[in-house]
Every structure is written in C-alpha cells, then in structure tokens.
Motif scaffolding. Sequence first.
Motif, mmCIF file in Angstrom:
data_model
loop_
_atom_site.group_PDB
_atom_site.id
_atom_site.type_symbol
_atom_site.label_atom_id
_atom_site.label_comp_id
_atom_site.label_asym_id
_atom_site.label_seq_id
_atom_site.Cartn_x
_atom_site.Cartn_y
_atom_site.Cartn_z
ATOM 1 N N PRO A 1 17.105 -6.805 0.467
ATOM 2 C CA PRO A 1 18.325 -7.398 1.048
ATOM 3 C C PRO A 1 19.515 -6.458 1.032
ATOM 4 N N GLY A 2 20.143 -6.295 2.187
ATOM 5 C CA GLY A 2 21.355 -5.498 2.294
ATOM 6 C C GLY A 2 21.156 -4.008 2.134
ATOM 7 N N ALA A 3 19.924 -3.537 2.228
ATOM 8 C CA ALA A 3 19.638 -2.121 2.002
ATOM 9 C C ALA A 3 18.966 -1.501 3.218
ATOM 10 N N GLY A 4 18.817 -0.182 3.168
ATOM 11 C CA GLY A 4 18.097 0.517 4.217
ATOM 12 C C GLY A 4 16.596 0.365 4.058
ATOM 13 N N LEU A 5 15.856 1.024 4.933
ATOM 14 C CA LEU A 5 14.400 0.955 4.876
ATOM 15 C C LEU A 5 13.862 2.049 3.966
ATOM 16 N N GLN A 6 12.866 1.666 3.194
ATOM 17 C CA GLN A 6 12.231 2.603 2.270
ATOM 18 C C GLN A 6 10.775 2.776 2.696
ATOM 19 N N LEU A 7 10.346 4.023 2.879
ATOM 20 C CA LEU A 7 8.956 4.254 3.246
ATOM 21 C C LEU A 7 8.041 3.816 2.104
ATOM 22 N N LEU A 8 7.088 2.930 2.448
ATOM 23 C CA LEU A 8 6.129 2.472 1.444
ATOM 24 C C LEU A 8 4.873 3.322 1.471
ATOM 25 N N THR A 9 4.298 3.436 2.646
ATOM 26 C CA THR A 9 3.064 4.172 2.809
ATOM 27 C C THR A 9 2.830 4.416 4.286
ATOM 28 N N TYR A 10 1.865 5.266 4.586
ATOM 29 C CA TYR A 10 1.502 5.514 5.967
ATOM 30 C C TYR A 10 0.003 5.808 6.006
ATOM 31 N N ILE A 11 -0.557 5.728 7.195
ATOM 32 C CA ILE A 11 -1.976 6.017 7.355
ATOM 33 C C ILE A 11 -2.169 6.882 8.585
ATOM 34 N N PHE A 12 -3.016 7.851 8.470
ATOM 35 C CA PHE A 12 -3.343 8.718 9.591
ATOM 36 C C PHE A 12 -4.375 8.009 10.450
ATOM 37 N N SER A 13 -4.326 8.228 11.725
ATOM 38 C CA SER A 13 -5.126 7.439 12.657
ATOM 39 C C SER A 13 -6.636 7.663 12.537
ATOM 40 N N ASN A 14 -7.057 8.716 11.853
ATOM 41 C CA ASN A 14 -8.506 8.928 11.711
ATOM 42 C C ASN A 14 -9.055 8.284 10.439
ATOM 43 N N MET A 15 -8.207 7.499 9.771
ATOM 44 C CA MET A 15 -8.621 6.789 8.560
ATOM 45 C C MET A 15 -8.759 5.303 8.861
ATOM 46 N N ASP A 16 -9.650 4.651 8.143
ATOM 47 C CA ASP A 16 -9.792 3.205 8.251
ATOM 48 C C ASP A 16 -9.033 2.492 7.144
ATOM 49 N N MET A 17 -8.887 3.183 6.027
ATOM 50 C CA MET A 17 -8.288 2.536 4.874
ATOM 51 C C MET A 17 -7.570 3.589 4.029
ATOM 52 N N LYS A 18 -6.492 3.139 3.420
ATOM 53 C CA LYS A 18 -5.799 3.988 2.460
ATOM 54 C C LYS A 18 -5.332 3.113 1.319
ATOM 55 N N GLN A 19 -5.596 3.545 0.101
ATOM 56 C CA GLN A 19 -5.178 2.769 -1.058
ATOM 57 C C GLN A 19 -4.191 3.576 -1.885
ATOM 58 N N ASP A 20 -3.142 2.900 -2.317
ATOM 59 C CA ASP A 20 -2.110 3.550 -3.114
ATOM 60 C C ASP A 20 -1.628 2.538 -4.135
ATOM 61 N N GLN A 21 -2.191 2.585 -5.326
ATOM 62 C CA GLN A 21 -1.880 1.651 -6.414
ATOM 63 C C GLN A 21 -2.099 0.214 -5.926
ATOM 64 N N ARG A 22 -1.060 -0.608 -5.863
ATOM 65 C CA ARG A 22 -1.265 -2.011 -5.462
ATOM 66 C C ARG A 22 -1.346 -2.201 -3.955
ATOM 67 N N LEU A 23 -1.104 -1.134 -3.214
ATOM 68 C CA LEU A 23 -1.058 -1.233 -1.765
ATOM 69 C C LEU A 23 -2.362 -0.754 -1.135
ATOM 70 N N THR A 24 -2.854 -1.526 -0.172
ATOM 71 C CA THR A 24 -4.014 -1.121 0.612
ATOM 72 C C THR A 24 -3.671 -1.282 2.077
ATOM 73 N N VAL A 25 -3.836 -0.217 2.836
ATOM 74 C CA VAL A 25 -3.594 -0.271 4.271
ATOM 75 C C VAL A 25 -4.945 -0.232 4.971
ATOM 76 N N LEU A 26 -5.137 -1.166 5.900
ATOM 77 C CA LEU A 26 -6.349 -1.192 6.714
ATOM 78 C C LEU A 26 -5.977 -0.963 8.163
ATOM 79 N N LEU A 27 -6.752 -0.131 8.830
ATOM 80 C CA LEU A 27 -6.493 0.182 10.234
ATOM 81 C C LEU A 27 -7.730 -0.106 11.068
ATOM 82 N N ASN A 28 -7.557 -0.922 12.084
ATOM 83 C CA ASN A 28 -8.612 -1.221 13.052
ATOM 84 C C ASN A 28 -8.135 -0.684 14.393
#
Lengths: 111, 115
Positions: free
Chosen positions: A39-66
């Motif tokens: 609230p009331g703040a700027g955006l903070q980068l959490l994580t990103y995924i490269f398009s040749n990946m299906d999944m990326k895990q970073d501690q409690r965060l999991t990114v899935l790409l279809n």
Amino acid sequence: GEDVEQSLFLSVREGDSSVINCTYTDSSSTYLYWYKQEPGAGLQLLTYIFSNMDMKQDQRLTVLLNKKDKHLSLRIADTQTGDSAIYFCAEPASGTYKYIFGTGTRLKVLA
Amino acid sequence: DGGITQSPKYLFRKEGQNVTLSCEQNLNHDAMYWYRQDPGQGLRLIYYSQIVNDFQKGDIAEGYSVSREKKESFPLTVTSAQKNPTAFYLCASSIAGTGVGETQYFGPGTRLLVL
C-alpha cells in the motif's frame, strides 16, 4: 490486443497457498515478470521467468509458465499477512521499449 | 545504496496550475519511465526516455511533459491541460531500455491530488 489479464481479488487464510494467475498476449516475450506493490509504495520485483522455462522456484515462490496457453501463475506457499499486497504480472512488448502490465491482483491474507 | 527516489510523496495541485514531479536515480541506468496508476487499473505509460536528451510519448502523454537533461533525472510536469490528474505516479528505470530481458526498478511513487 495488448491486454495482460489478471483477476482483481484473491483472499486466502494465513498458512494456505495462494495462486495468482495471469494471461499474457505476446508469445515471443522473452521474460515475464511478477511485481509486488504494498500500500502506498512503488513496485518491487518479486521474480521473473525466462520463456524457455516451464517453472521457476524461489523459496516460497513458484512461477509456472504455460506458453501454449500464454498463461503465467505465481504460487506463494505458506502465505503470511505480510504477503497482502497487489501483484502485477508484466511482459515486454515485442519490438518496443514498452512493458505491458496486468491490472494487478489484490491479495488479502486473513489471519 | 543505489535506487530511485521520487519527491514529493504527496502533491496538491490547484486548478490551472502546472506541477512538477521529481525522479532521480543513482543506478547509472540509461532508460527511465513514467507511469500513471489509477485504482483497479494497471500501470499506463506516460513518457519514456532511452537516453539523455531523448524521450518519447507513451500511451497517455497528453497533458504531460518531461525533460531528460541529465542521466540521473527525469522530471514529469503535469500541465493544466491534464483534466484528470489525480492518480499515483510511478517512476522507473532500467539499464538500457531495449525491452529484452530487462528489469524495471521503481521509485516509491508520488500521489497527486487536485484541490
């Protein structure tokens, strides 16, 4: 079109997993991003995924790409009250300097 | 510490008045951006600068102006021609502005309110 779509709200109980979904538009996007805005703040980068990946895990965060369905998701394990925020997915617009942001998903964590 | 600063945190504008929002970065990034955020909407690009002394209009540039005289500074002026300026304004920067695999880093934002 250039719309990156997200659902507006998500409510979960503390300790549960949260899954935030995003549908993007450009199949040639090289990177896809997740940002967090408290609230009331700027955006903070959490994580990103490269398009040749299906999944990326970073501690409690999991990114899935279809890529076939142009669907991106962010899973937060063991969601805490400090995770309450707005989460944006974003992609670079092909051939331009622009980044296209989704409308943001407001995550509310209930104690 | 490297980062992006925006000032002021809150800004009040009277009708017919021009106001300027400050954005400074010490990340040595070439590219800088201004976005506008309205409730329930994503970020909309106002202006973009890929290099000093050069800038381009984004999707909603009408009623706004910018300058880029120094690498570290990208001020945004909200002119009287902007009829609905109440919003949260976010400044960002990235290394080179090529749009390929670049991460954007954001400042803390300025909230503009109309009196």
